[in-house]
Design a protein around this motif. Sequence first.
Motif, mmCIF file in Angstrom:
data_model
loop_
_atom_site.group_PDB
_atom_site.id
_atom_site.type_symbol
_atom_site.label_atom_id
_atom_site.label_comp_id
_atom_site.label_asym_id
_atom_site.label_seq_id
_atom_site.Cartn_x
_atom_site.Cartn_y
_atom_site.Cartn_z
ATOM 1 N N PRO B 169 0.746 -1.110 0.086
ATOM 2 C CA PRO B 169 0.063 0.114 -0.059
ATOM 3 C C PRO B 169 0.662 1.262 -0.027
ATOM 4 O O PRO B 169 0.589 2.247 -0.545
ATOM 5 C CB PRO B 169 -0.928 -0.118 1.296
ATOM 6 C CG PRO B 169 -0.793 -1.580 1.663
ATOM 7 C CD PRO B 169 0.338 -2.289 1.095
ATOM 8 N N LEU B 170 1.866 1.052 0.566
ATOM 9 C CA LEU B 170 2.786 2.288 0.569
ATOM 10 C C LEU B 170 3.486 2.553 -0.566
ATOM 11 O O LEU B 170 4.051 3.551 -1.041
ATOM 12 C CB LEU B 170 3.911 2.326 1.886
ATOM 13 C CG LEU B 170 3.262 1.874 3.023
ATOM 14 C CD1 LEU B 170 4.290 1.860 4.354
ATOM 15 C CD2 LEU B 170 2.390 3.057 3.625
ATOM 16 N N VAL B 172 2.066 2.583 -3.079
ATOM 17 C CA VAL B 172 1.284 3.084 -4.655
ATOM 18 C C VAL B 172 1.484 4.482 -5.213
ATOM 19 O O VAL B 172 1.652 4.420 -6.217
ATOM 20 C CB VAL B 172 -0.528 3.074 -3.864
ATOM 21 C CG1 VAL B 172 -1.530 3.799 -4.521
ATOM 22 C CG2 VAL B 172 -0.650 1.624 -3.864
ATOM 23 N N PRO B 173 1.582 5.454 -4.364
ATOM 24 C CA PRO B 173 2.102 6.616 -4.842
ATOM 25 C C PRO B 173 3.322 6.608 -5.927
ATOM 26 O O PRO B 173 3.239 7.157 -6.894
ATOM 27 C CB PRO B 173 2.394 7.514 -3.478
ATOM 28 C CG PRO B 173 1.744 6.804 -2.362
ATOM 29 C CD PRO B 173 1.749 5.505 -2.569
ATOM 30 N N ILE B 176 2.038 5.148 -9.155
ATOM 31 C CA ILE B 176 1.102 5.917 -9.728
ATOM 32 C C ILE B 176 1.977 6.799 -10.498
ATOM 33 O O ILE B 176 1.947 7.166 -11.524
ATOM 34 C CB ILE B 176 -0.004 6.330 -8.871
ATOM 35 C CG1 ILE B 176 -0.820 5.257 -8.586
ATOM 36 C CG2 ILE B 176 -0.379 7.619 -9.700
ATOM 37 C CD1 ILE B 176 -1.987 5.831 -7.596
ATOM 38 N N ALA B 193 6.572 16.612 -14.744
ATOM 39 C CA ALA B 193 5.884 16.959 -13.553
ATOM 40 C C ALA B 193 6.284 15.816 -12.632
ATOM 41 O O ALA B 193 6.479 15.785 -11.399
ATOM 42 C CB ALA B 193 4.351 16.964 -13.567
ATOM 43 N N GLN B 194 5.891 14.596 -13.297
ATOM 44 C CA GLN B 194 5.835 13.081 -12.509
ATOM 45 C C GLN B 194 7.374 13.010 -12.100
ATOM 46 O O GLN B 194 7.546 12.679 -10.977
ATOM 47 C CB GLN B 194 5.625 12.010 -13.500
ATOM 48 C CG GLN B 194 4.059 11.806 -13.623
ATOM 49 C CD GLN B 194 3.490 12.566 -14.560
ATOM 50 O OE1 GLN B 194 4.026 13.424 -15.156
ATOM 51 N NE2 GLN B 194 2.111 12.356 -14.915
ATOM 52 N N LEU B 197 8.069 15.076 -8.921
ATOM 53 C CA LEU B 197 7.147 14.441 -7.693
ATOM 54 C C LEU B 197 8.023 13.291 -7.344
ATOM 55 O O LEU B 197 8.425 13.318 -6.206
ATOM 56 C CB LEU B 197 5.736 14.261 -8.423
ATOM 57 C CG LEU B 197 5.044 15.107 -8.179
ATOM 58 C CD1 LEU B 197 3.517 14.811 -8.787
ATOM 59 C CD2 LEU B 197 4.444 15.527 -6.701
ATOM 60 N N LEU B 201 9.404 12.777 -3.735
ATOM 61 C CA LEU B 201 9.218 11.647 -2.809
ATOM 62 C C LEU B 201 10.542 10.962 -2.631
ATOM 63 O O LEU B 201 10.719 10.517 -1.257
ATOM 64 C CB LEU B 201 8.640 10.543 -3.650
ATOM 65 C CG LEU B 201 6.961 10.648 -3.650
ATOM 66 C CD1 LEU B 201 6.178 9.753 -4.762
ATOM 67 C CD2 LEU B 201 6.328 10.412 -2.374
ATOM 68 N N PHE B 204 11.790 13.188 0.215
ATOM 69 C CA PHE B 204 10.988 13.080 1.401
ATOM 70 C C PHE B 204 11.230 11.552 2.277
ATOM 71 O O PHE B 204 11.748 11.237 3.412
ATOM 72 C CB PHE B 204 9.815 12.879 1.194
ATOM 73 C CG PHE B 204 8.616 12.723 2.403
ATOM 74 C CD1 PHE B 204 7.960 11.610 2.232
ATOM 75 C CD2 PHE B 204 8.444 13.781 3.136
ATOM 76 C CE1 PHE B 204 7.271 11.237 3.404
ATOM 77 C CE2 PHE B 204 7.554 13.578 4.236
ATOM 78 C CZ PHE B 204 6.901 12.324 4.413
ATOM 79 N N ILE C 132 -7.137 1.129 -0.716
ATOM 80 C CA ILE C 132 -5.672 1.081 0.034
ATOM 81 C C ILE C 132 -5.708 1.304 1.546
ATOM 82 O O ILE C 132 -4.916 0.721 2.140
ATOM 83 C CB ILE C 132 -4.781 2.264 -0.668
ATOM 84 C CG1 ILE C 132 -4.765 1.944 -2.509
ATOM 85 C CG2 ILE C 132 -3.540 2.289 -0.197
ATOM 86 C CD1 ILE C 132 -4.173 3.200 -3.004
ATOM 87 N N ILE C 171 -1.124 9.399 -0.693
ATOM 88 C CA ILE C 171 -1.850 8.104 -1.271
ATOM 89 C C ILE C 171 -2.943 8.842 -2.051
ATOM 90 O O ILE C 171 -3.215 8.756 -3.344
ATOM 91 C CB ILE C 171 -2.113 7.093 -0.408
ATOM 92 C CG1 ILE C 171 -0.986 6.151 -0.005
ATOM 93 C CG2 ILE C 171 -3.257 6.220 -1.184
ATOM 94 C CD1 ILE C 171 -1.116 4.968 0.905
ATOM 95 N N SER C 174 -2.368 11.303 -4.761
ATOM 96 C CA SER C 174 -1.591 10.703 -5.903
ATOM 97 C C SER C 174 -2.688 9.933 -6.672
ATOM 98 O O SER C 174 -2.923 10.011 -7.848
ATOM 99 C CB SER C 174 -0.510 9.878 -5.600
ATOM 100 O OG SER C 174 -1.012 8.633 -4.890
ATOM 101 N N TRP C 177 -5.032 12.544 -8.227
ATOM 102 C CA TRP C 177 -4.532 13.138 -9.591
ATOM 103 C C TRP C 177 -4.591 12.250 -10.640
ATOM 104 O O TRP C 177 -4.503 12.485 -11.709
ATOM 105 C CB TRP C 177 -2.877 13.341 -9.302
ATOM 106 C CG TRP C 177 -2.183 14.251 -10.122
ATOM 107 C CD1 TRP C 177 -2.872 15.315 -10.593
ATOM 108 C CD2 TRP C 177 -0.916 14.254 -10.446
ATOM 109 N NE1 TRP C 177 -1.881 16.025 -11.362
ATOM 110 C CE2 TRP C 177 -0.849 15.224 -11.309
ATOM 111 C CE3 TRP C 177 0.054 13.321 -10.165
ATOM 112 C CZ2 TRP C 177 0.513 15.467 -12.068
ATOM 113 C CZ3 TRP C 177 1.255 13.519 -10.841
ATOM 114 C CH2 TRP C 177 1.564 14.844 -11.833
#
Lengths: 58, 222, 244
Positions: B169-170, B172-173, B176, B193-194, B197, B201, B204, C132, C171, C174, C177
């Motif tokens: 689950p962590l 996922v961002p 994506i 842009a991606q 980002l 990430l 971070f 999620i 999450i 994203s 988006w």
Amino acid sequence: MNWGSLDNFLAMGGYAFYVWGSYLVAFGLVSAEIVLLALRKRSALARLRLHGTAEGDR
Amino acid sequence: MLAALRCVIYRDLLLAVRRSSDVLTVLLFFVIVVSLFPLGVGPDPALLRTIAPGVIWVAALLASMLALNRMFASDHADGTLEQMLLGATPLGMTVAAKILAHWVISGLPLVLISPVLALQFDFPREFLWTLTLSLAFGTPVLSLIGAIGAALTLGLRGAGALLSLLVLPLYVPVLIIGAGAADAAVSGLGGQAQLLLLGALLVFAGAFAPWAAAVALRISTE
Amino acid sequence: MNWFKYSSPQTFFPLAGKLAPWFGVLAAITCAAGLYLGFFVAPTDAQQGDAYRIIFIHVPAAWMSMFLYLVMAFWAGLGLAFNTRLSGMMASAVAPTGALFTFLALWTGSLWGKPTWGTWWVWDARLTSELILLFLYFGFMALQAAIDDPRRADKAGAVLALVGVVNIPIIYFSVKWWNTLHQGASVSLTKAPTMAATMLTGMAVMAFGFWFYSIAAALTRARCIMLERERASEWVGDYARRSA
């Protein structure tokens, strides 16, 4: 909101399956959780009486 | 302190080279998983072209997760982890060094081979660079987040499956945004842009993940 | 007022014992009122007909799923910071109810989606991030179940919950988006709700009902956890004998 008759209420404007499908599952799950909690408490107490409080971890 | 970090990284890389089968298994897993998709989905180039970034990214995610539990397990088993916990250098830095070493072993090969696999999917050549760059930024984040999961599930039975449940689950961002980078490039928007980002990430996760993994390690080895 | 009077399992146990039934009764009354409002006061919606009545459990369940994860992370953080056993127990006590509401939000969301969007599952931003969130809950519970030593289980779960709570906004945005099919927030703080007043009050009353229910469930489960984990202490023995 006057439903007129019980049948109209149950038919829920033709969406009976979806509305009652949601509410029955919700009611079922919540009551299942309540029953599970009661069972868990009873088994915890039973285990206590059975083994007494000698061992067990802090 | 840097000497200690260099020593940890050097030691992990040396261990990996000696037992290079570990590195290869992760890489082969990645290649095989990517090659399975056309067999499942069919050889139609147009379809493959559209799913290429997503497939490569999901395969990279699974491959890096496969290699995760090796990060601390062998050190935990032979006691070197204890020494690291007691060592003078702050645990967070040692863990960061281990994560970097882990990425070099299991993340970098994926990044280097991904263009070849993308060509296998008939992915347009001019966007290969965006896809590879997104993986280059993304796989370290996967290693960083995965390190927290690996530290939490250290020494547990069934740690492999549990680790994936904790970490996916962590991821996922990252998935994506990472897969989105190549898609955006293909659709003409440009993956700028991606990629930015993903960089965010990375910064971070780079700042907080080692520290969180260190806390988790202290808990697991109490 | 001694703030830490109820911070030990021994003193908190009887307090929770007294509070839980009250919150249970309160929850039942509020939910009954909410359902009455929802089915007998709120009018039929212009576009969706009566299908929209699912909102009276879908939205409160979604709110509760988010809120309970934050409560869990709060107790987890407290447990890590102060090393208090009770906080860890409270976090473990809240998790299953949170997972229940997350699943409920997904189930009712998809049942509501079928008549309004035409398909059972839509990869839209809210449903996907709710899915999620469900995995995050399962991850927390699975991690705690896999660790035998309760103290380590609490702390490991706490780290995961805190890492999870940091990731939830990432999450959500994203996913949002990635795909914004879902209709704009009909109840957002910024613009006036586009729903009739009675619909809104019905939903708010149900939200309170779910909230009281979660407190009752969490307190009861916390008591069970205390009975299981504090087996060795004599106050548990007295309680067991007394309630024989």
